[in-house]
Enzyme design. Structure first.
Site, PDB file in Angstrom:
ATOM      1  N   HIS A  77      41.515  46.294  32.709  1.00 45.27           N
ATOM      2  CA  HIS A  77      40.264  45.990  33.408  1.00 45.27           C
ATOM      3  C   HIS A  77      39.070  46.581  32.647  1.00 45.27           C
ATOM      4  O   HIS A  77      38.052  45.908  32.434  1.00 45.27           O
ATOM      5  CB  HIS A  77      40.295  46.589  34.813  1.00 45.27           C
ATOM      6  CG  HIS A  77      40.808  45.670  35.878  1.00 45.27           C
ATOM      7  ND1 HIS A  77      40.314  44.391  36.071  1.00 45.27           N
ATOM      8  CD2 HIS A  77      41.743  45.864  36.849  1.00 45.27           C
ATOM      9  CE1 HIS A  77      40.940  43.832  37.105  1.00 45.27           C
ATOM     10  NE2 HIS A  77      41.810  44.700  37.585  1.00 45.27           N
ATOM     11  N   HIS A 111      48.262  39.228  41.567  1.00 46.63           N
ATOM     12  CA  HIS A 111      47.728  37.906  41.899  1.00 46.63           C
ATOM     13  C   HIS A 111      46.823  37.441  40.768  1.00 46.63           C
ATOM     14  O   HIS A 111      46.607  38.149  39.790  1.00 46.63           O
ATOM     15  CB  HIS A 111      46.962  37.928  43.227  1.00 46.63           C
ATOM     16  CG  HIS A 111      45.961  39.043  43.338  1.00 46.63           C
ATOM     17  ND1 HIS A 111      44.758  39.032  42.686  1.00 46.63           N
ATOM     18  CD2 HIS A 111      46.008  40.209  44.023  1.00 46.63           C
ATOM     19  CE1 HIS A 111      44.089  40.139  42.960  1.00 46.63           C
ATOM     20  NE2 HIS A 111      44.828  40.881  43.761  1.00 46.63           N
ATOM     21  N   ASN A 129      23.929  25.350  43.665  1.00 51.63           N
ATOM     22  CA  ASN A 129      25.161  25.300  42.874  1.00 51.63           C
ATOM     23  C   ASN A 129      26.265  26.024  43.633  1.00 51.63           C
ATOM     24  O   ASN A 129      26.154  27.215  43.918  1.00 51.63           O
ATOM     25  CB  ASN A 129      24.942  25.967  41.511  1.00 51.63           C
ATOM     26  CG  ASN A 129      26.233  26.093  40.716  1.00 51.63           C
ATOM     27  OD1 ASN A 129      27.150  25.296  40.878  1.00 51.63           O
ATOM     28  ND2 ASN A 129      26.302  27.104  39.858  1.00 51.63           N
ATOM     29  N   THR A 130      27.318  25.314  43.969  1.00 48.88           N
ATOM     30  CA  THR A 130      28.500  25.934  44.553  1.00 48.88           C
ATOM     31  C   THR A 130      29.724  25.341  43.868  1.00 48.88           C
ATOM     32  O   THR A 130      29.625  24.340  43.151  1.00 48.88           O
ATOM     33  CB  THR A 130      28.544  25.732  46.085  1.00 48.88           C
ATOM     34  OG1 THR A 130      29.617  26.500  46.645  1.00 48.88           O
ATOM     35  CG2 THR A 130      28.722  24.268  46.452  1.00 48.88           C
TER      36      THR A 130
END
Length: 553
Positions: free
Chosen positions: A128, A11, A503-504
């Site tokens: 990663h 994903h 803040n979003t």
């Protein structure tokens, strides 16, 4: 070297471009396709590539596919095993290996002119690890901990960076997976698996970990760098929740218990790793590293002096990590990330053309930062669209919804604007030099990947950003790195006495973060936002849309 990184198999498909070790561009496919997470992580979708993101990365640098020296694909099918041999119940998993093996040819079709022979398979967890170790500032010799749902055959990697090399130290084979256990609980609690795990983390703050003793029987570190995590009887702990059903205290308690056992296990893994390396710096990556509550506990109670988390810690970050790993192996010294603003942007003239095409009234105030600060001081909600978009899931002052933190009702108001659950918190952005006066936790925190205790005297002053447990997931703002955001915060403090703004992310529920001007205008038009600050331009709801009284409706 010119290296394109590709994440595609599970994903969050994404692409990243490095030139001579420097990150030139990175973007997630969802920002182009407008499909959350790019796709669902099903075997049948494993062939789908981040075609638009990859093409944009090349355009950004003025390159053609044939100009590339290498392509890093962040999954190595040669390392995979049959699903049943790994203890996984996934009869179609073999499709992933089939599609991965054909990735070079798929990429040649998606990017005409690309030589498939330059595609290199990079082990998923090494990608990663590289995204953490090589992107971290001033890491040098450092330890790396990767945890997610799964890679080729493992769910975890402990490693060490030494110069431009990564040395693997331990990997936990499947089926044991902290990420998959958390995903199972996400689904059990009625949320979308492989998408809504952050909701479980938020819900955990409303519960008590009374089921922790039972969970410790199924999830625990083994003392040798690995762990056990499988077979949790969720149905015995609490009834499943339907997607449209309200959550109960039992649901919150099982979330709190799962969060607690996750944190305990991660701490044990970090201590084992430190015992092997004795490094002062730990870098984290993998989807589990987006759990900012767990990150904070590692930073607070763990043995490392400093913890740095890759802002695109999920699978999207492996596009960057794979490219960094190839760059380091090819003799290019990887440059640390200067910031997460690696996506698309538009010039002032281009933004003006978009607004003229949309035929909405707008103006160009002398200082957009001051205009926004005044609107926020007047308790308006502002959509903030500035500069290059963010790489990773956090809105960091480029594609944000902003509000006044001093009004407790703004939490519910923003959750209504976004159409999301009311138990979910919103975050504060704060001037870096003021943050220690208000928040206690790892500093600086520019990527919203830790939670901080809010000082008692400030909890009543900024209630909109204080979670039920007295914490906040902060973003510290350095004026040198983010001058426009800093100027807005400074002006807001002058007007209100508060150096903090809510803040979003600039999006609504179930949709990717806004990326281009059309996205911003559509979000502004469909949500009760008072002001859209797009580049230097201001679009006001009262000017752009006629409001109606209830009697008219």
């Amino acid at each position: 070297m010119r290296i394109l990184g590709i994440n595609a198999l599970f994903h969050d498909p994404a692409a990243a471009l490095l030139i001579d070790g420097r990150t030139v561009a990175a973007a997630e496919e969802e920002r182009f396709s407008r499909r959350k997470h790019g796709k669902r992580p099903l075997p049948f979708s494993a062939w789908e590539l981040p075609e638009q993101a990859a093409a944009w990365c090349l355009r950004r640098a003025g390159l053609r596919p044939q100009d590339l020296d290498a392509v890093a694909y962040s999954f190595d099918p040669r390392l995979a095993r049959p699903a049943d041999a790994m203890g996984l119940d996934d009869p179609w998993d073999h499709l992933r290996q089939t599609y991965a093996r054909e990735a070079p040819n798929f990429l040649r079709t998606a990017l005409p002119g690309l030589d498939p022979d330059i595609v290199r398979f990079v082990p998923h967890h090494m990608a990663h690890a590289a995204s953490g170790a090589f992107a971290a500032p001033d890491a040098g010799a450092s330890s790396v901990l990767v945890l997610d749902g799964r890679g080729e055959r493992a769910s975890h990697l402990a490693a060490r960076r030494v110069g431009d090399r990564l040395e693997p130290l331990h990997a936990q084979d499947l089926p044991h997976s902290l990420g998959l256990v958390y995903e199972e609980l996400t689904e059990h609690l009625g949320f979308l698996r492989s998408s809504d795990e952050f909701k479980v983390m938020a819900l955990a703050s409303h519960g008590t970990p009374r089921m922790l003793p039972e969970l410790r029987r199924h999830v625990y570190a083994t003392g040798d760098g690995g762990f056990r995590a499988t077979g949790v009887p969720w149905h015995e702990l609490c009834a499943p929740r339907g997607a449209d059903e309200p959550w109960t205290q039992a649901h919150a308690d099982v979330a709190a218990s799962a969060q607690a056992v996750l944190e305990e296990t991660l701490l044990d893994l970090a201590r084992w790793l430190h015992g092997k390396t004795h490094d002062s710096v730990l870098t984290l990556a993998g989807g589990v590293a987006l759990n900012c509550v767990a990150n904070s506990r590692i930073a607070r109670e763990g043995p490392f002096s400093r913890v740095w988390v890759q802002p695109a810690a999920g699978d999207a970050g492996t596009a960057l990590g794979g490219a960094l790993l190839l760059a380091a192996g090819g003799g290019d010294a990887p440059e640390p990330m200067a910031g997460a603003d690696l996506g698309r942007d538009w010039s002032d003239a281009e933004l003006g053309a978009w607004l003229k095409t949309a035929a909405v009234p707008f103006d160009r105030p002398p200082d957009i930062a001051a205009t926004v600060a005044r609107a926020l001081a007047d308790n308006q909600i502002v959509a903030w669209f500035q500069g290059r978009s963010e790489y990773g899931p956090r809105a960091l002052g480029h594609r944000s919804l902003l509000a006044h933190p001093g009004h407790a009702g703004n939490l519910e108001r923003l959750n209504d604007v976004k159409g999301r659950e009311q138990f979910r918190p919103v975050a504060p952005m704060v001037l870096a030099d003021r943050a220690p006066d208000i928040f206690d936790g790892p500093m600086p925190s520019p990527y919203m990947l830790f939670v901080h205790d809010v000082a008692g005297e400030w909890r009543e002053r900024i209630p909109a950003v204080v979670h039920v447990d007295g914490t906040a997931r902060i973003q510290t703002v350095d004026p040198a790195a983010e001058p426009l955001v800093a100027r807005m915060l400074q002006e807001f403090e002058r007007l209100t006495g508060l150096p903090v703004v809510v803040n979003t992310s600039l999006n609504t529920a179930g949709r990717p973060m806004v990326d281009d001007p059309r996205d911003a205008l559509e979000c502004f038009g469909s949500s009760p936002v008072d002001l859209l600050a797009m580049g230097p331009y201001a679009i006001r709801r009262g000017d752009a849309f006629r409001t109606h009284d209830d009697e008219e409706l």
